[in-house]
Design a protein around this motif. Sequence first.
Motif, PDB file in Angstrom:
ATOM      1  N   VAL A  93       0.828  -1.208   0.000  1.00 36.88           N
ATOM      2  CA  VAL A  93       0.000   0.000   0.000  1.00 36.88           C
ATOM      3  C   VAL A  93       0.862   1.258   0.000  1.00 36.88           C
ATOM      4  CG1 VAL A  93      -1.725   1.325   1.279  1.00 36.88           C
ATOM      5  CG2 VAL A  93      -1.923  -1.165   1.141  1.00 36.88           C
ATOM      6  N   TYR A 140      -4.924   6.729   1.075  1.00 34.43           N
ATOM      7  CA  TYR A 140      -4.562   5.395   1.564  1.00 34.43           C
ATOM      8  C   TYR A 140      -3.085   5.344   1.917  1.00 34.43           C
ATOM      9  CZ  TYR A 140      -8.938   3.088   0.158  1.00 34.43           C
ATOM     10  OH  TYR A 140     -10.221   2.679   0.027  1.00 34.43           O
ATOM     11  N   ARG A 141      -2.274   5.882   1.012  1.00 36.90           N
ATOM     12  CA  ARG A 141      -0.835   5.809   1.221  1.00 36.90           C
ATOM     13  C   ARG A 141      -0.404   6.648   2.410  1.00 36.90           C
ATOM     14  NH1 ARG A 141       2.168   6.265  -4.504  1.00 36.90           N
ATOM     15  NH2 ARG A 141       3.865   5.699  -3.107  1.00 36.90           N
TER      16      ARG A 141
END
Lengths: 92, 250
Positions: A21, A34-35
């Motif tokens: 991810v 997300y990162r």
Amino acid sequence: MTKLMQWLYGVSLLAVVWALVTFDLLDLSLPQAYREVAWPMPLYLLVSFGCYSLATVGYRVATFNDCEDAAKELQQQIKEAKEDLRKKGLKM
Amino acid sequence: MASRKASQLNQNEEEKYSVLLPTYNERENLPLIVWLLVKYFGESGYKYEIIVIDDGSPDGTLEVAEQLQKIYGEDKILLRPRAKKLGLGTAYIHGMKHATGNFIIIMDADLSHHPKFIPEFIEKQKEGDYDLVSGTRYQGNGGVYGWDLRRKLISRGANFLTQVLLRPGASDLTGSFRLYKKKVLESLVERCVSKGYVFQMEMIVRARQLNYSIGEVPISFVDRVYGESKLGGNEILSFVKGLLTLFATT
């Protein structure tokens, strides 16, 4: 599987997911959000676990029962036992 | 109520409880622990025997044990002495060889474990037909007397670490006040290799591995020895080494 192996397995699994991810290793073009969340996760989890440990041990020490009554009862029974054993012929 | 239940049951069942008492320099405490065992077993109606395993105590513990044998009878007090101080595991094996009970109770002979809990252990065992019942200082109204903050901190900290690493399914791993089915204890002792605190931990961990069922009973632990024998760095270090060994090998 030993407990050590279970831990290594679990940690490896999490590490792979985290790396996938954070560094977008599969070129999934995940949203930036997300990162950004994934990147500090290991540190965050470690700190959380540390806090949880301190709180848990602290709580358990604070609520550790002190058995005053048990100690008193034992003292009383020791006296009783010594007297009874003397009567039965025990030479201390 | 416990007595009535016990005498009803004992008409049909053949349970007998062998108490293993490894001793080293317990001349003062041995008569007291035996008196308490006789008292509580007598009141409960369960069949029992007490096996004293003395490791050549220089203070005359064996001589006191012989006197107790004369007072209470050779069927109730059995002596299985050894020449010198050997390990706890071998003491259990040695004691079990001539035990006629189908259940074994292990406990300390220094009065930190109180026989009044034994009927509770027995009832708990019957409740779930547990393979072993462990006394716990950490749950329910279990507890300790005579420990300062430092000792409590070390105890809870060590137990927490053990729970995290081993996930043993029992709350008190280093306790040594337990009831085992005889064949269960036999199979566990022959598999365990550690010493001291870690030996008791390994017994529980191996029991879990072999899918034995474990019941727990809260107990009070009255430590009259702590003042003289502080828990030092050496003991803590060997505990951690033992814990990590169990972590890596089980």
